[in-house]
Scaffold this active site. Sequence first.
Site, PDB file in Angstrom:
ATOM      1  N   GLY A  39       0.845  -1.195   0.000  1.00 12.61           N
ATOM      2  CA  GLY A  39       0.000   0.000   0.000  1.00 12.61           C
ATOM      3  C   GLY A  39       0.881   1.246   0.000  1.00 12.61           C
ATOM      4  O   GLY A  39       1.841   1.323   0.750  1.00 12.61           O
ATOM      5  N   ARG A 100       0.904  -5.098  -5.085  1.00 10.50           N
ATOM      6  CA  ARG A 100       1.114  -6.272  -4.226  1.00 10.50           C
ATOM      7  C   ARG A 100       1.344  -7.411  -5.216  1.00 10.50           C
ATOM      8  O   ARG A 100       0.445  -7.774  -5.959  1.00 10.50           O
ATOM      9  CB  ARG A 100      -0.115  -6.531  -3.348  1.00 10.50           C
ATOM     10  CG  ARG A 100      -0.482  -5.337  -2.443  1.00 10.50           C
ATOM     11  CD  ARG A 100      -1.565  -5.709  -1.447  1.00 10.50           C
ATOM     12  NE  ARG A 100      -2.162  -4.535  -0.820  1.00 10.50           N
ATOM     13  CZ  ARG A 100      -1.672  -3.914   0.258  1.00 10.50           C
ATOM     14  NH1 ARG A 100      -0.549  -4.324   0.799  1.00 10.50           N
ATOM     15  NH2 ARG A 100      -2.292  -2.867   0.775  1.00 10.50           N
ATOM     16  N   ASP A 131       5.417  -4.827   6.055  1.00  8.56           N
ATOM     17  CA  ASP A 131       6.088  -6.075   6.437  1.00  8.56           C
ATOM     18  C   ASP A 131       6.262  -7.051   5.276  1.00  8.56           C
ATOM     19  O   ASP A 131       7.287  -7.731   5.192  1.00  8.56           O
ATOM     20  CB  ASP A 131       5.400  -6.728   7.641  1.00  8.56           C
ATOM     21  CG  ASP A 131       3.919  -6.928   7.444  1.00  8.56           C
ATOM     22  OD1 ASP A 131       3.366  -6.318   6.512  1.00  8.56           O
ATOM     23  OD2 ASP A 131       3.316  -7.692   8.199  1.00  8.56           O
ATOM     24  N   GLY A 132       5.304  -7.120   4.353  1.00 10.51           N
ATOM     25  CA  GLY A 132       5.432  -8.012   3.190  1.00 10.51           C
ATOM     26  C   GLY A 132       6.605  -7.603   2.314  1.00 10.51           C
ATOM     27  O   GLY A 132       7.378  -8.438   1.824  1.00 10.51           O
ATOM     28  N   THR A 154       4.387   2.485   5.392  1.00  6.15           N
ATOM     29  CA  THR A 154       3.015   1.979   5.509  1.00  6.15           C
ATOM     30  C   THR A 154       2.268   2.835   6.518  1.00  6.15           C
ATOM     31  O   THR A 154       2.834   3.218   7.549  1.00  6.15           O
ATOM     32  CB  THR A 154       2.949   0.500   5.945  1.00  6.15           C
ATOM     33  OG1 THR A 154       1.583   0.176   6.303  1.00  6.15           O
ATOM     34  CG2 THR A 154       3.839   0.183   7.146  1.00  6.15           C
ATOM     35  N   ASP A 156       0.026   1.840   8.398  1.00  6.94           N
ATOM     36  CA  ASP A 156      -0.499   1.013   9.490  1.00  6.94           C
ATOM     37  C   ASP A 156       0.326   1.049  10.778  1.00  6.94           C
ATOM     38  O   ASP A 156      -0.160   0.630  11.824  1.00  6.94           O
ATOM     39  CB  ASP A 156      -0.624  -0.451   9.035  1.00  6.94           C
ATOM     40  CG  ASP A 156      -1.731  -0.636   8.018  1.00  6.94           C
ATOM     41  OD1 ASP A 156      -2.527   0.308   7.832  1.00  6.94           O
ATOM     42  OD2 ASP A 156      -1.794  -1.705   7.404  1.00  6.94           O
ATOM     43  N   ASP A 158       2.655  -0.923  11.828  1.00  9.90           N
ATOM     44  CA  ASP A 158       2.596  -2.263  12.436  1.00  9.90           C
ATOM     45  C   ASP A 158       3.862  -3.080  12.153  1.00  9.90           C
ATOM     46  O   ASP A 158       3.822  -4.303  12.203  1.00  9.90           O
ATOM     47  CB  ASP A 158       1.364  -3.017  11.912  1.00  9.90           C
ATOM     48  CG  ASP A 158       1.383  -3.166  10.402  1.00  9.90           C
ATOM     49  OD1 ASP A 158       2.240  -2.553   9.746  1.00  9.90           O
ATOM     50  OD2 ASP A 158       0.533  -3.901   9.872  1.00  9.90           O
ATOM     51  N   ARG A 183     -17.393  15.596  14.073  1.00 13.83           N
ATOM     52  CA  ARG A 183     -17.807  16.029  15.414  1.00 13.83           C
ATOM     53  C   ARG A 183     -18.748  17.238  15.345  1.00 13.83           C
ATOM     54  O   ARG A 183     -19.699  17.341  16.124  1.00 13.83           O
ATOM     55  CB  ARG A 183     -16.567  16.391  16.240  1.00 13.83           C
ATOM     56  CG  ARG A 183     -16.894  16.931  17.624  1.00 13.83           C
ATOM     57  CD  ARG A 183     -15.627  17.307  18.342  1.00 13.83           C
ATOM     58  NE  ARG A 183     -14.880  16.136  18.753  1.00 13.83           N
ATOM     59  CZ  ARG A 183     -15.225  15.354  19.775  1.00 13.83           C
ATOM     60  NH1 ARG A 183     -16.309  15.617  20.484  1.00 13.83           N
ATOM     61  NH2 ARG A 183     -14.515  14.317  20.103  1.00 13.83           N
ATOM     62  N   ARG A 200      -5.848  -3.120   8.577  1.00 16.98           N
ATOM     63  CA  ARG A 200      -6.448  -4.449   8.384  1.00 16.98           C
ATOM     64  C   ARG A 200      -6.199  -5.343   9.601  1.00 16.98           C
ATOM     65  O   ARG A 200      -7.075  -6.032  10.061  1.00 16.98           O
ATOM     66  CB  ARG A 200      -5.838  -5.075   7.130  1.00 16.98           C
ATOM     67  CG  ARG A 200      -6.647  -6.177   6.565  1.00 16.98           C
ATOM     68  CD  ARG A 200      -6.242  -6.578   5.159  1.00 16.98           C
ATOM     69  NE  ARG A 200      -4.965  -6.072   4.704  1.00 16.98           N
ATOM     70  CZ  ARG A 200      -4.672  -5.804   3.458  1.00 16.98           C
ATOM     71  NH1 ARG A 200      -5.581  -5.952   2.539  1.00 16.98           N
ATOM     72  NH2 ARG A 200      -3.475  -5.401   3.114  1.00 16.98           N
ATOM     73  N   GLU A 251     -10.844  -0.947  10.847  1.00 24.95           N
ATOM     74  CA  GLU A 251     -11.501  -1.793   9.829  1.00 24.95           C
ATOM     75  C   GLU A 251     -11.315  -3.287  10.113  1.00 24.95           C
ATOM     76  O   GLU A 251     -12.151  -4.102   9.742  1.00 24.95           O
ATOM     77  CB  GLU A 251     -10.974  -1.473   8.422  1.00 24.95           C
ATOM     78  CG  GLU A 251      -9.509  -1.812   8.251  1.00 24.95           C
ATOM     79  CD  GLU A 251      -9.009  -1.703   6.809  1.00 24.95           C
ATOM     80  OE1 GLU A 251      -9.789  -1.854   5.868  1.00 24.95           O
ATOM     81  OE2 GLU A 251      -7.796  -1.455   6.648  1.00 24.95           O
TER      82      GLU A 251
HETATM   83  O1  F6P Z   1      -1.466  -1.684   4.464  1.00 26.24           O
HETATM   84  C1  F6P Z   1      -1.985  -0.427   4.249  1.00 26.24           C
HETATM   85  C2  F6P Z   1      -3.465  -0.499   4.017  1.00 26.24           C
HETATM   86  O2  F6P Z   1      -3.918   0.794   3.704  1.00 26.24           O
HETATM   87  C3  F6P Z   1      -4.293  -1.084   5.158  1.00 26.24           C
HETATM   88  O3  F6P Z   1      -4.537  -0.171   6.194  1.00 26.24           O
HETATM   89  C4  F6P Z   1      -5.543  -1.485   4.433  1.00 26.24           C
HETATM   90  O4  F6P Z   1      -6.234  -2.486   5.122  1.00 26.24           O
HETATM   91  C5  F6P Z   1      -4.996  -1.995   3.133  1.00 26.24           C
HETATM   92  O5  F6P Z   1      -3.772  -1.337   2.927  1.00 26.24           O
HETATM   93  C6  F6P Z   1      -5.894  -1.787   1.946  1.00 26.24           C
HETATM   94  O6  F6P Z   1      -5.271  -2.371   0.863  1.00 26.24           O
HETATM   95  P1  F6P Z   1      -5.775  -2.252  -0.623  1.00 26.24           P
HETATM   96  O7  F6P Z   1      -5.567  -0.848  -1.073  1.00 26.24           O
HETATM   97  O8  F6P Z   1      -4.941  -3.227  -1.369  1.00 26.24           O
HETATM   98  O9  F6P Z   1      -7.229  -2.584  -0.598  1.00 26.24           O
END
Ligand code: F6P
Length: 351
Positions: A39, A100, A131-132, A154, A156, A158, A183, A200, A251
Amino acid sequence: MNASRGCGSQTIFFELASTKTGIVYPLEMKRLGILTSGGDAPGMNAVVRATVRTATAHGVTVSGYLDGYTGFVAGEFVELDDRAVGNIIQRGGTILGTSRCAEFLDPAVRKAAAEQMRAEGIDGLLTVGGDGTLRGALELWQECGVPVAGITGTIDNDVYGTDETIGFDTALNTALLAIDQVRDTSQSTGMMFFVEVMGRTSGAIALHTAVAGGAAGVVVPEAHDEIGVLIEQLRQSIERGKRSHIIVVAEGDEAGGAFAVAEKVGKALDHPYRVVVLGHIQRGGRPTARDRLVAAEAGAMAVEALLAGRSGFMVGRKDGKSVEVPLSEVVAHKHSPPNVSLLSLAQRLSG
Ligand code: F6P
């Protein structure tokens, strides 16, 4: 040329790696490759700029692979000089494109791509992503002897081994802006709002925006059974006369996202509500000063380290500084957990 360049625990002997894999990378680097993968994250362009400008200052050229590992496998790249990376520091997304790439999971594909890279005269690779992406870099290093440096990109936050990933701060601020605006309407109408943010498998964006945005509650994959407590808290605060209620939902929560959570909570309280899904809005936009600074430092540091003979590391952040972390350590831990104590902090401060 001394084969044992580099120092410290990450000293790498390119000749040893080359002997093992049969692909010979020279000790002296003249040309580097860079790719952005997974992403996209705001700040990736600032990494590309810093990488190119640091390399060219050392007389090293840089090729940018297109669309992440997809371009790496296909051998598709563009030459990046100082001018090619001008006027991109403020731009979100990535000028190199990203993807990806499922094909890259195949070791035979990785080996062929590594051989192709070497044949093109590209001596080392910088990979920017989550991480990937970093796992792919480590595999290239361990299986094929490709000198690699990873940089986290990223939203995220994470990735193990770093306090912050490039793009997280911008995504947080984007989500926060949206929450502030929601708000206003929550306060005006008295409706409850469930705002779904990205992540995710990680609740990092949710937890941080919940505290920073003064949310009434937050629902994340790292915490379980929080809905019952949330319903009770919201009931009490409605009784106390509070009008605006924002509930931030990651999400990836096991309850099934903001719509599912909203239905449960809204029904239990018999209170009007709306759902806002922020989605990919969080991935775009101008990187914040913080993300640009971290990106600049990481890109420069990664190039310097590669040229000094080190490989198989990621540049991350620890205690406010950019540091090298072995990629083997990073991928040994699937994810870095967010600060879950922010959940109770958001609850305690929600009023
Ligand atoms: O890893 C980054 C991210 O934005 C996550 O937060 C999200 O779940 C995912 O990528 C969405 O991926 P894609 O754009 O492939 O649907």
